[in-house]
Design an enzyme around this catalytic site. Structure first.
Site, short mmCIF file in Angstrom:
data_model
loop_
_atom_site.label_atom_id
_atom_site.label_comp_id
_atom_site.label_asym_id
_atom_site.label_seq_id
_atom_site.Cartn_x
_atom_site.Cartn_y
_atom_site.Cartn_z
N GLY A 81 0.81 -1.35 -0.08
CA GLY A 81 -0.11 0.05 -0.03
C GLY A 81 0.75 1.32 0.20
N SER A 119 3.13 -0.83 10.07
CA SER A 119 1.71 -0.27 10.19
C SER A 119 1.54 0.36 11.71
CB SER A 119 0.56 -1.24 10.16
OG SER A 119 0.97 -2.15 9.32
N GLU A 138 6.43 4.09 10.70
CA GLU A 138 6.83 4.96 9.56
C GLU A 138 6.44 6.23 9.67
OE1 GLU A 138 8.71 3.92 6.76
OE2 GLU A 138 8.64 6.14 7.06
N LYS A 193 4.80 6.50 17.90
CA LYS A 193 4.25 7.17 16.71
C LYS A 193 2.99 7.64 16.89
CE LYS A 193 2.63 6.62 12.55
NZ LYS A 193 3.14 6.94 11.36
N CYS A 224 -4.08 8.45 8.83
CA CYS A 224 -3.51 8.13 10.10
C CYS A 224 -4.22 9.00 11.35
CB CYS A 224 -2.06 8.68 9.80
SG CYS A 224 -1.10 7.31 9.09
C1 UDX Z 1 0.92 11.94 8.57
C2 UDX Z 1 1.98 12.42 9.57
O1 UDX Z 1 2.55 13.67 8.98
C3 UDX Z 1 3.02 11.16 9.12
O2 UDX Z 1 4.22 11.51 9.95
C4 UDX Z 1 2.73 9.94 9.32
O3 UDX Z 1 3.48 8.96 9.05
C5 UDX Z 1 1.21 9.71 8.77
O4 UDX Z 1 0.28 10.75 9.01
P1 UDX Z 1 -0.29 12.24 6.10
O5 UDX Z 1 -1.53 11.67 6.56
O6 UDX Z 1 0.32 11.55 4.88
O7 UDX Z 1 1.02 11.95 7.30
O8 UDX Z 1 -0.34 13.93 5.73
P2 UDX Z 1 0.31 15.36 6.57
O9 UDX Z 1 0.99 15.92 5.62
O10 UDX Z 1 0.53 14.95 8.12
O11 UDX Z 1 -1.45 15.83 6.48
C6 UDX Z 1 -2.36 15.19 7.12
C7 UDX Z 1 -3.57 16.36 7.10
O12 UDX Z 1 -3.46 17.49 7.58
C8 UDX Z 1 -4.02 16.67 5.76
O13 UDX Z 1 -5.45 16.81 5.41
C9 UDX Z 1 -3.39 18.03 5.58
O14 UDX Z 1 -4.07 18.73 4.63
C10 UDX Z 1 -3.92 18.58 7.09
N1 UDX Z 1 -2.72 19.74 7.31
C11 UDX Z 1 -1.39 19.34 7.41
C12 UDX Z 1 -3.40 20.99 7.36
O15 UDX Z 1 -4.72 21.15 7.49
N2 UDX Z 1 -2.57 21.93 8.10
C13 UDX Z 1 -1.22 21.89 8.13
O16 UDX Z 1 -0.67 22.97 8.22
C14 UDX Z 1 -0.70 20.44 8.00
P1 ADP Z 2 -1.32 1.80 4.07
O1 ADP Z 2 -1.52 3.05 4.08
O2 ADP Z 2 -0.89 1.52 5.71
O3 ADP Z 2 -0.12 1.23 3.67
P2 ADP Z 2 -2.91 0.17 2.59
O4 ADP Z 2 -4.49 0.12 2.63
O5 ADP Z 2 -2.69 1.33 1.20
O6 ADP Z 2 -2.45 0.77 3.87
O7 ADP Z 2 -2.25 -1.00 2.11
C1 ADP Z 2 -2.43 -2.21 3.11
C2 ADP Z 2 -2.40 -3.35 2.03
O8 ADP Z 2 -2.16 -4.67 2.99
C3 ADP Z 2 -3.48 -3.55 1.20
O9 ADP Z 2 -3.13 -3.58 -0.27
C4 ADP Z 2 -4.02 -4.92 1.43
O10 ADP Z 2 -4.38 -5.96 0.38
C5 ADP Z 2 -2.68 -5.64 1.98
N1 ADP Z 2 -2.98 -6.71 2.73
C6 ADP Z 2 -3.69 -6.57 4.19
N2 ADP Z 2 -3.86 -8.32 4.60
C7 ADP Z 2 -2.98 -8.83 3.99
C8 ADP Z 2 -2.32 -10.25 3.84
N3 ADP Z 2 -2.76 -10.87 4.84
N4 ADP Z 2 -1.53 -10.47 3.12
C9 ADP Z 2 -1.08 -9.75 2.02
N5 ADP Z 2 -1.53 -8.52 1.94
C10 ADP Z 2 -2.45 -7.92 2.59
#
Ligand code: UDX
Ligand code: ADP
Length: 454
Positions: free
Chosen positions: A14, A134, A163, A218, A274
Site C-alpha cells: 500500500g 503499520s 513509519e 508513533k 492516520c
Molecule cells: C501524517 C504524518 O505527517 C506522518 O508523519 C505519518 O506517518 C502519517 O500521517 P499524512 O497523513 O500523509 O502524514 O499527511 P500530513 O501532511 O501530515 O497531512 C495530514 C492532514 O493534515 C492533511 O489533510 C493536510 O491537509 C492537513 N494539514 C496539514 C493541515 O490542514 N494543515 C497543516 O498545516 C498541515
Molecule cells: P497503508 O496506507 O497502511 O499502506 P493500504 O491499505 O494502502 O495501507 O495497504 C495495505 C495493503 O495490505 C493492502 O493492499 C491489502 O491488500 C494488503 N494486505 C492486507 N492483509 C494482507 C495479507 N494477509 N497478506 C497480504 N496482503 C495483505
C-alpha cells in the site's frame, strides 16, 4: 554479531509498504526485497510497464521503482514463498478503525495484522525478524509475539519500526528522515535493522527504544500533529469572527522557536489514513486504562476537526442565500491533501456529503482522484448529485461557486477572469485552503471567502 539481512519480504503493497520498500531496495542493492499483497490488481499495477500507472502516486516514486524493479525489488502475490525466503518480514497491512464490535469507532481493526502474523508463523524458515510497520495500538507487538510464539520449532524477534512518512513527500521523507525509530528487546535484531537504515541515514538519527515506547511514540507524534491542526483551525474561526487573519497569526506565533512555523496552515480539517485513526486509538487506549480525562482531551481534537468540516459546508450554504438546492458548485480537489491520490478521511468527503444533503449539484475536479474512487466515497444516494469533470474550467461552467478543498498547485494559478466568465452571477469563491489568488478572483467580480480571514 549482527545478522546480515539478504532477503526482505514486506506484506502489504500500500501507501506505506510500496514506497518504503522501493527506497530500501534502492539504497541496499545487496538485499532482495519482495513486496507481497493479496490484492492481485494492486500487484499488477506495481508491475505495470507504464510507471505512471503505479497504484500509489508519489512524486519521485516512479524513478525509484524504475531503477530497482526486477533488479532487487519485486512485487508478487506469492505471499507464502516470499515469507519463506525472507530473513526479515515487514508487516505493512491496513489497520483501519473498527466499524463494529468492541471499540467500534475508536479501536483499530487488527484482523489483517493477525492474519499476516499467522501467515508468517506458518511459512517462515529459520530465525526471522518481524517488523511492525503499520501504525498500531500500543502493545500490538505482544499479540504478534504471542501468535509467532505458538509455532514452537521456529524463532522470531519482533521489532517496532513505525513509519513517519507523509503522503505526497514519501520519497523525500524516506530518503532524509528526521529520525528512524526502532523499538525492540533483541539487540541483534535491532542492530540488523539499524544496519539497513545506516546505508543512508546518519547514525545519530536512528533511535532505539523499547517496544512500547516505539509504538506509543508513533501514536503520540500523529496526535500532536493533529492537535496542532485542530488548534489552528479553531483560531481560524475566531479570526473570521473578529477580523484577524489566521495567516498573520500563524506567522506571528510560528516565529516563536518553541512553537515553530510548520504545520500551522488552517484548512478544511485534517484527513488521511492516520490522524483521526491514531487519535481515536489513543482515546480508546486511555479509556481502557481508566484515564477518562485524558481520553476526553484527545477526543476534542477529532470533534473539532469534524466541526470545521461541517462549518465550511454550512457557510457555503449560508452565503448562497441559504440554499444550494439544484445549484451547481465547482469542487476543486478531492484528495485529502495535494500530491496524493489518496482520499481516505478526506475533508472533501464530509463537506461534499453535507452539500449533497442540501441538494447541491457538485462538479468535482481532482487531478489524481478517479471517478471510481469518488463514487466509492460519496455513493450515489442522497438529494443532490455529483459528476467528475476534467478541468477547473469545466467545473466552473454554470456554477454559483468554486470551493477549493485541496491545495493542488494548479489551483493557485487559476485563470479567474476565464472562470468568472462561465459562472452564474453573483458568483463566489470559497477557498478553504487559502491557496487561490484572491485579489485576482475579486478583480474578476467574484465574492471571496477565505478560511481564517475576517
Ligand atoms: C501524517 C504524518 O505527517 C506522518 O508523519 C505519518 O506517518 C502519517 O500521517 P499524512 O497523513 O500523509 O502524514 O499527511 P500530513 O501532511 O501530515 O497531512 C495530514 C492532514 O493534515 C492533511 O489533510 C493536510 O491537509 C492537513 N494539514 C496539514 C493541515 O490542514 N494543515 C497543516 O498545516 C498541515
Ligand atoms: P497503508 O496506507 O497502511 O499502506 P493500504 O491499505 O494502502 O495501507 O495497504 C495495505 C495493503 O495490505 C493492502 O493492499 C491489502 O491488500 C494488503 N494486505 C492486507 N492483509 C494482507 C495479507 N494477509 N497478506 C497480504 N496482503 C495483505
Amino acid at each position: 554479531m549482527t545478522a546480515t539481512i539478504r532477503s526482505i519480504c514486506c506484506i502489504g503493497a500500500g501507501y506505506v509498504g510500496g514506497p518504503t520498500m522501493a527506497v530500501i531496495a534502492d539504497r541496499c542493492p545487496q538485499i532482495q526485497v519482495t513486496v507481497v499483497d493479496l490484492n492481485a490488481e494492486r500487484i499488477a499495477a506495481w508491475n505495470d510497464a507504464d510507471l505512471s500507472r503505479l497504484p500509489v502516486y508519489e512524486p519521485g516514486l516512479d524513478a525509484v521503482v524504475g531503477r530497482c524493479r526486477g533488479r532487487n525489488l519485486h512485487f508478487s502475490t506469492a505471499v507464502e514463498a516470499a515469507i519463506a525466503a525472507a530473513d526479515m518480514v515487514f508487516l505493512s497491512v491496513n489497520t483501519p478503525t473498527k466499524t463494529r464490535g468492541v471499540g467500534a469507532g475508536q479501536a483499530s481493526d487488527l484482523r489483517w495484522i493477525e492474519a499476516s502474523a499467522r501467515q508468517v508463523a506458518a511459512c517462515a524458515q529459520n530465525h526471522t525478524i518481524v517488523v511492525e510497520k503499520s501504525t498500531l495500538p500500543v502493545r500490538t507487538a505482544a499479540t504478534i509475539q504471542a501468535i509467532l510464539g505458538a509455532s514452537r520449532d521456529k524463532s522470531f524477534s519482533v521489532l517496532s519500526n513505525p513509519e513517519f512518512l507523509a503522503e505526497g513527500t514519501a520519497i523525500q521523507d524516506l530518503e532524509h528522515p528526521d529520525r528512524v525509530l526502532i523499538g525492540g528487546e533483541d539487540p541483534a535484531a535491532i542492530d540488523a535493522l539499524a544496519a539497513i537504515y545506516s546505508q543512508w541515514v546518519p547514525a545519530e538519527r536512528i533511535l532505539r527504544t523499547n517496544l512500547w515506547s516505539s509504538e506509543l511514540s508513533k501514536l503520540t507524534a500523529n496526535c500532536f500533529l493533529a492537535e496542532r491542526i485542530s488548534s489552528i483551525n479553531s483560531i481560524a474561526a475566531v479570526c473570521e469572527a473578529t477580523g484577524a487573519d489566521v495567516q498573520e497569526v500563524a506567522r506571528a506565533i510560528g516565529a516563536d522557536s518553541r512553537i515553530g512555523a510548520k504545520f500551522l496552515k488552517a484548512g478544511p480539517g485534517f484527513g488521511g489514513s492516520c490522524f483521526q485513526k491514531d487519535v481515536l486509538n489513543l482515546v480508546y487506549l486511555c479509556g481502557h486504562y481508566g484515564l477518562h480525562e485524558v481520553a476526553a482531551y484527545w477526543q476534542r481534537v477529532v470533534d473539532l476537526n469534524a466541526w470545521q468540516q461541517h462549518r465550511i459546508a454550512q457557510l457555503v450554504v449560508q452565503r448562497l442565500f441559504g440554499t444550494v438546492t439544484a445549484k451547481r458548485i465547482a469542487v476543486l480537489g478531492f484528495a485529502f491533501k495535494a500530491d496524493t491520490n489518496d482520499t481516505r478521511e478526506a475533508p472533501a468527503i464530509r463537506i461534499c456529503r453535507d452539500l449533497l444533503e442540501e441538494g447541491a449539484q457538485l462538479a468535482i475536479h481532482d487531478p489524481k482522484v478517479s471517478e471510481a474512487q469518488i463514487a466509492a466515497d460519496l455513493g450515489r444516494d442522497g438529494v443532490g448529485s455529483w459528476q467528475r469533470v476534467e478541468s477547473p474550467i469545466a467545473a466552473a461552467e454554470g456554477a454559483d461557486a468554486v470551493l477549493i478543498l485541496t491545495e493542488w498547485q494548479q489551483y493557485a494559478e487559476l485563470d479567474w477572469p476565464a472562470l468568472a466568465a462561465v459562472m452564474r452571477q453573483p458568483a463566489w469563491l470559497f477557498d478553504a485552503r487559502a491557496i487561490a489568488d484572491a485579489p485576482r478572483a475579486r478583480a474578476a467580480g467574484l465574492q471571496v471567502w477565505r478560511v481564517g480571514r475576517g
